[in-house]
Design an enzyme around this catalytic site. Structure first.
Site, PDB file in Angstrom:
ATOM      1  N   LYS A 175      49.581  70.602  57.503  1.00  0.00           N
ATOM      2  CA  LYS A 175      50.932  70.569  56.939  1.00  0.00           C
ATOM      3  C   LYS A 175      50.856  70.364  55.431  1.00  0.00           C
ATOM      4  O   LYS A 175      50.235  69.416  54.959  1.00  0.00           O
ATOM      5  CB  LYS A 175      51.735  69.438  57.592  1.00  0.00           C
ATOM      6  CG  LYS A 175      51.830  69.570  59.119  1.00  0.00           C
ATOM      7  CD  LYS A 175      52.446  68.353  59.767  1.00  0.00           C
ATOM      8  CE  LYS A 175      51.572  67.120  59.620  1.00  0.00           C
ATOM      9  NZ  LYS A 175      52.079  65.953  60.370  1.00  0.00           N
ATOM     10  N   THR A 207      63.170  62.286  54.780  1.00  0.00           N
ATOM     11  CA  THR A 207      62.093  62.986  55.495  1.00  0.00           C
ATOM     12  C   THR A 207      61.247  62.025  56.334  1.00  0.00           C
ATOM     13  O   THR A 207      60.129  62.362  56.727  1.00  0.00           O
ATOM     14  CB  THR A 207      61.184  63.722  54.498  1.00  0.00           C
ATOM     15  OG1 THR A 207      60.681  62.771  53.536  1.00  0.00           O
ATOM     16  CG2 THR A 207      61.935  64.831  53.771  1.00  0.00           C
ATOM     17  N   GLY A 211      56.416  64.038  60.437  1.00  0.00           N
ATOM     18  CA  GLY A 211      55.143  64.300  61.113  1.00  0.00           C
ATOM     19  C   GLY A 211      55.200  63.987  62.593  1.00  0.00           C
ATOM     20  O   GLY A 211      54.732  64.770  63.434  1.00  0.00           O
ATOM     21  N   CYS A 212      55.787  62.835  62.933  1.00  0.00           N
ATOM     22  CA  CYS A 212      55.949  62.461  64.336  1.00  0.00           C
ATOM     23  C   CYS A 212      56.792  63.497  65.067  1.00  0.00           C
ATOM     24  O   CYS A 212      56.474  63.930  66.182  1.00  0.00           O
ATOM     25  CB  CYS A 212      56.622  61.097  64.466  1.00  0.00           C
ATOM     26  SG  CYS A 212      55.802  59.751  63.598  1.00  0.00           S
TER      27      CYS A 212
END
Length: 266
Positions: A175, A207, A211-212
């Site tokens: 990412k 934000t 990721g989770c």
């Protein structure tokens, strides 16, 4: 509802990341979320203020009782804070879920900068869990730790994706949100090659938990039988929409709008 996802991760009292974000995401994508909590955190949009680890034996028990009864079509891991926890998770998955695809989000640092894994545990993560991952989903700082090197541009991202794939995972989504610029790049690497996604950067401080959320969305797709590339495609779309419609809560890095499919019909 189709697809059972066992989430092994830490709790976020602010509701934006961790187990809370994982459950919301999996549910909104019409899969079933079960959990094994690895740690309790006291946190909000401004940072992590306290962490209480869960004993490895109890983490094992949570995983065992879920797998023995409900089962799982995919496993997603998040915050695994020390070597003992990583060893426990790796062992119980090998015993109870060896054929179940693992989406491994190598959580290392919270959005506000607080460390979420002990430095000595990173080798255990690379040795015990990365090689059995169906998908590994590091951001750039996590990838730099895993590779012990700097990633400073798109070409470096592509090379890093190739290098990370050599750690043994079957697929790798790198990412690129931490790179500067108006475009966000993500690179998916598999044995068949690479695919690059690019999208305009959304100008927002909300934000927390991206990721989770992305990893859980991928896990939901895999649990539902989607190929990895299709699971990533759907997950990226879900996260982008969740960022774009974030509710604007908190004074720091605010949470996403996990419930946006309820209003958009998607």
């Amino acid at each position: 509802m189709k697809g059972r996802v066992l989430i092994i991760a830490g709790s976020d009292s602010g509701g934006g990341a961790g187990i809370q974000a994982d459950i919301k995401t999996v549910t909104m994508l019409d899969a079933f979320a079960a959990t094994a909590v690895t740690a309790l955190t006291a946190q909000n949009t401004e940072g992590v203020f306290g962490v209480v680890p869960v004993a490895p034996d109890f983490i094992r028990q949570q995983i065992e009782v879920v797998l023995d009864d409900i089962g799982a079509d995919a496993v997603k891991t998040g915050m695994l804070h020390d070597t003992a926890v990583i060893e426990t998770v790796a062992a119980v998955l090998a015993e109870k879920a060896a054929s179940v695809p693992l989406v491994l989000d190598p959580v290392m640092v919270a959005k506000g900068g607080a460390p979420l894994i002990e430095p000595g545990a990173i080798d255990a993560l690379k040795r015990l869990l990365v090689p059995r991952a169906a998908v590994l989903t590091p951001n750039l700082p996590e990838a730099e730790v895993l590779l012990d090197g700097k990633i400073d541009g798109l070409e470096a991202m592509k090379q890093a994706a190739r290098d990370l794939l050599r750690l043994g995972c079957r697929a790798l989504l790198l990412k690129g949100g931490h790179l500067a610029g108006d475009t966000v790049y993500d690179v998916l690497a598999t044995a068949a090659g690479q695919r690059l996604w690019q999208s305009p950067r959304i100008d927002t401080r909300h934000t927390h938990g991206t990721g989770c959320t992305l990893a859980s969305a991928i896990a939901a797709g895999i649990a539902q039988g989607l190929p990895v590339e299709a699971a990533v495609e759907r997950a990226r779309d879900y996260v982008q929409r969740a960022i774009a419609s974030a509710p604007g809560l908190g004074r720091g890095h605010g949470p996403l709008d996990h419930a946006h499919p309820l209003r958009s019909g998607r």
